[in-house]
Design a protein around this motif. Structure first.
Motif, PDB file in Angstrom:
ATOM      1  N   SER A   1       4.452   7.245   7.854  1.00  0.00           N
ATOM      2  CA  SER A   1       3.239   6.813   7.151  1.00  0.00           C
ATOM      3  C   SER A   1       2.153   6.517   8.181  1.00  0.00           C
ATOM      4  O   SER A   1       2.446   6.082   9.302  1.00  0.00           O
ATOM      5  N   ILE A   2       0.906   6.773   7.796  1.00  0.00           N
ATOM      6  CA  ILE A   2      -0.222   6.579   8.702  1.00  0.00           C
ATOM      7  C   ILE A   2      -1.364   5.869   7.979  1.00  0.00           C
ATOM      8  O   ILE A   2      -1.413   5.834   6.759  1.00  0.00           O
ATOM      9  N   ASP A   3      -2.282   5.305   8.751  1.00  0.00           N
ATOM     10  CA  ASP A   3      -3.356   4.484   8.203  1.00  0.00           C
ATOM     11  C   ASP A   3      -4.663   5.222   7.995  1.00  0.00           C
ATOM     12  O   ASP A   3      -5.680   4.603   7.709  1.00  0.00           O
TER      13      ASP A   3
ATOM     14  N   THR B   1      -1.681   6.267   3.597  1.00  0.00           N
ATOM     15  CA  THR B   1      -1.536   5.335   2.481  1.00  0.00           C
ATOM     16  C   THR B   1      -2.664   5.533   1.474  1.00  0.00           C
ATOM     17  O   THR B   1      -3.659   6.207   1.748  1.00  0.00           O
ATOM     18  N   ASP B   2      -2.516   4.902   0.317  1.00  0.00           N
ATOM     19  CA  ASP B   2      -3.571   4.968  -0.704  1.00  0.00           C
ATOM     20  C   ASP B   2      -4.890   4.420  -0.150  1.00  0.00           C
ATOM     21  O   ASP B   2      -5.948   5.009  -0.370  1.00  0.00           O
ATOM     22  N   ALA B   3      -4.838   3.304   0.577  1.00  0.00           N
ATOM     23  CA  ALA B   3      -6.066   2.734   1.144  1.00  0.00           C
ATOM     24  C   ALA B   3      -6.742   3.712   2.091  1.00  0.00           C
ATOM     25  O   ALA B   3      -7.969   3.837   2.107  1.00  0.00           O
ATOM     26  N   ALA B   4      -5.957   4.438   2.881  1.00  0.00           N
ATOM     27  CA  ALA B   4      -6.520   5.433   3.794  1.00  0.00           C
ATOM     28  C   ALA B   4      -7.168   6.575   3.023  1.00  0.00           C
ATOM     29  O   ALA B   4      -8.248   7.042   3.383  1.00  0.00           O
ATOM     30  N   CYS B   5      -6.527   7.014   1.964  1.00  0.00           N
ATOM     31  CA  CYS B   5      -7.090   8.099   1.141  1.00  0.00           C
ATOM     32  C   CYS B   5      -8.382   7.665   0.468  1.00  0.00           C
ATOM     33  O   CYS B   5      -9.346   8.433   0.401  1.00  0.00           O
ATOM     34  N   PHE B   6      -8.439   6.431  -0.018  1.00  0.00           N
ATOM     35  CA  PHE B   6      -9.649   5.937  -0.679  1.00  0.00           C
ATOM     36  C   PHE B   6     -10.781   5.736   0.325  1.00  0.00           C
ATOM     37  O   PHE B   6     -11.955   5.890  -0.019  1.00  0.00           O
ATOM     38  N   ALA B   7     -10.456   5.400   1.577  1.00  0.00           N
ATOM     39  CA  ALA B   7     -11.473   5.194   2.611  1.00  0.00           C
ATOM     40  C   ALA B   7     -12.054   6.514   3.113  1.00  0.00           C
ATOM     41  O   ALA B   7     -13.172   6.549   3.609  1.00  0.00           O
ATOM     42  N   TYR B   8     -11.297   7.595   2.963  1.00  0.00           N
ATOM     43  CA  TYR B   8     -11.748   8.904   3.412  1.00  0.00           C
ATOM     44  C   TYR B   8     -12.882   9.378   2.504  1.00  0.00           C
ATOM     45  O   TYR B   8     -12.756   9.391   1.285  1.00  0.00           O
ATOM     46  N   LYS B   9     -13.978   9.775   3.097  1.00  0.00           N
ATOM     47  CA  LYS B   9     -15.178  10.120   2.330  1.00  0.00           C
ATOM     48  C   LYS B   9     -15.222  11.589   1.886  1.00  0.00           C
ATOM     49  O   LYS B   9     -16.136  11.992   1.191  1.00  0.00           O
ATOM     50  N   GLY B  10     -14.225  12.379   2.280  1.00  0.00           N
ATOM     51  CA  GLY B  10     -14.218  13.792   1.933  1.00  0.00           C
ATOM     52  C   GLY B  10     -13.209  14.108   0.844  1.00  0.00           C
ATOM     53  O   GLY B  10     -12.680  13.223   0.179  1.00  0.00           O
ATOM     54  N   CYS B  11     -12.951  15.386   0.688  1.00  0.00           N
ATOM     55  CA  CYS B  11     -12.013  15.882  -0.312  1.00  0.00           C
ATOM     56  C   CYS B  11     -10.679  16.192   0.374  1.00  0.00           C
ATOM     57  O   CYS B  11     -10.661  16.790   1.441  1.00  0.00           O
ATOM     58  N   LEU B  12      -9.599  15.791  -0.253  1.00  0.00           N
ATOM     59  CA  LEU B  12      -8.271  16.123   0.272  1.00  0.00           C
ATOM     60  C   LEU B  12      -7.920  17.533  -0.196  1.00  0.00           C
ATOM     61  O   LEU B  12      -7.131  17.736  -1.114  1.00  0.00           O
ATOM     62  N   ASP B  13      -8.519  18.518   0.451  1.00  0.00           N
ATOM     63  CA  ASP B  13      -8.267  19.903   0.063  1.00  0.00           C
ATOM     64  C   ASP B  13      -6.981  20.406   0.709  1.00  0.00           C
ATOM     65  O   ASP B  13      -6.337  19.713   1.499  1.00  0.00           O
ATOM     66  N   GLU B  14      -6.609  21.620   0.369  1.00  0.00           N
ATOM     67  CA  GLU B  14      -5.341  22.183   0.839  1.00  0.00           C
ATOM     68  C   GLU B  14      -5.289  22.261   2.360  1.00  0.00           C
ATOM     69  O   GLU B  14      -4.250  22.002   2.971  1.00  0.00           O
TER      70      GLU B  14
ATOM     71  N   ASP C   1       0.866  -1.167   0.000  1.00  0.00           N
ATOM     72  CA  ASP C   1       0.000   0.000   0.000  1.00  0.00           C
ATOM     73  C   ASP C   1       0.913   1.229   0.000  1.00  0.00           C
ATOM     74  O   ASP C   1       1.631   1.471   0.962  1.00  0.00           O
ATOM     75  N   ASN C   2       0.898   1.980  -1.069  1.00  0.00           N
ATOM     76  CA  ASN C   2       1.832   3.092  -1.215  1.00  0.00           C
ATOM     77  C   ASN C   2       1.151   4.443  -1.008  1.00  0.00           C
ATOM     78  O   ASN C   2       0.083   4.511  -0.408  1.00  0.00           O
ATOM     79  N   PHE C   3       1.730   5.499  -1.523  1.00  0.00           N
ATOM     80  CA  PHE C   3       1.307   6.861  -1.215  1.00  0.00           C
ATOM     81  C   PHE C   3       1.068   7.704  -2.459  1.00  0.00           C
ATOM     82  O   PHE C   3       1.151   8.926  -2.408  1.00  0.00           O
ATOM     83  N   ASP C   4       0.740   7.067  -3.564  1.00  0.00           N
ATOM     84  CA  ASP C   4       0.576   7.770  -4.836  1.00  0.00           C
ATOM     85  C   ASP C   4      -0.557   8.800  -4.798  1.00  0.00           C
ATOM     86  O   ASP C   4      -0.428   9.904  -5.320  1.00  0.00           O
ATOM     87  N   PHE C   5      -1.680   8.442  -4.198  1.00  0.00           N
ATOM     88  CA  PHE C   5      -2.835   9.334  -4.161  1.00  0.00           C
ATOM     89  C   PHE C   5      -2.531  10.575  -3.323  1.00  0.00           C
ATOM     90  O   PHE C   5      -2.828  11.697  -3.720  1.00  0.00           O
ATOM     91  N   PHE C   6      -1.913  10.386  -2.164  1.00  0.00           N
ATOM     92  CA  PHE C   6      -1.555  11.506  -1.293  1.00  0.00           C
ATOM     93  C   PHE C   6      -0.525  12.409  -1.972  1.00  0.00           C
ATOM     94  O   PHE C   6      -0.639  13.630  -1.937  1.00  0.00           O
ATOM     95  N   ARG C   7       0.467  11.800  -2.611  1.00  0.00           N
ATOM     96  CA  ARG C   7       1.489  12.584  -3.315  1.00  0.00           C
ATOM     97  C   ARG C   7       0.854  13.414  -4.433  1.00  0.00           C
ATOM     98  O   ARG C   7       1.164  14.590  -4.615  1.00  0.00           O
ATOM     99  N   ALA C   8      -0.070  12.831  -5.184  1.00  0.00           N
ATOM    100  CA  ALA C   8      -0.744  13.554  -6.260  1.00  0.00           C
ATOM    101  C   ALA C   8      -1.572  14.714  -5.698  1.00  0.00           C
ATOM    102  O   ALA C   8      -1.613  15.794  -6.289  1.00  0.00           O
TER     103      ALA C   8
END
Length: 168
Positions: free
Chosen positions: A144-146, A60-73, A30-37
């Motif tokens: 890294s965090i979950d 991690t990517d799994a954590a970002c996908f599980a989050y139901k909101g927007c990764l805003d600034e 499980d990497n960090f591509d989504f967070f980095r983007a």
């Protein structure tokens, strides 16, 4: 640097038996591509390349996908602590200022170190490697965090094997 880190391993689990694998056999990471983007899109890549020092809490990517909101600034800046803090230095104070101006809360419970709802140095499920922490960078450190952290922290969440999060 966050793009080159290998995250925690992901085991096959019960699904592995269907394809001839053991449940605890590693099928990937499980990497960090989504967070980095998201950091790149918000223009924070240049900030993190600055002098610093910074402590980056990278979900991690799994954590970002599980989050139901927007990764805003605002949320992304909440994952950047001012100063360099390795996992052993968190016991020196209770709160740490983040790049968005709010403070993140340190708690020691259940023999684990929490920053808001995230466990630093968390050990994954059976058969998984732990979440990497204390990754040295030229201008700071990465843990890294979950889960995605949300400003306005209200207390330590229940940690389960299934990641479930709500949004703003």
């Amino acid at each position: 640097m966050v793009g080159s880190i290998e995250g925690p391993s992901v085991a096959w689990g019960y699904e592995g038996k269907k394809v001839g694998k053991f449940e605890d056999e590693i099928k990937g990471y499980d990497n960090f591509d989504f967070f980095r983007a998201a950091l790149d899109q918000a223009g924070l890549k240049n900030t993190l390349k600055g002098i610093g020092p910074y402590t980056l809490l990278a979900p991690t990517d799994a954590a970002c996908f599980a989050y139901k909101g927007c990764l805003d600034e605002d949320i992304l800046k909440y994952h950047i602590i001012l100063g360099k803090h390795d996992s052993n230095s968190f016991s020196t104070t209770d709160t740490y200022e983040t790049l968005n101006g709010e403070s993140i809360t340190y708690t020691r419970k259940y023999r684990k170190d929490f920053l808001d709802d995230a466990i630093i140095g968390m050990i994954g499920e059976i058969g998984q490697t732990s979440y990497p922490c204390d990754i040295e960078c030229d201008n700071g450190v990465i843990h890294s965090i979950d889960r995605v952290l949300i400003p306005g922290y209200k207390g330590v969440a229940t940690h389960t094997t299934k990641i479930e999060q709500g949004g703003k």
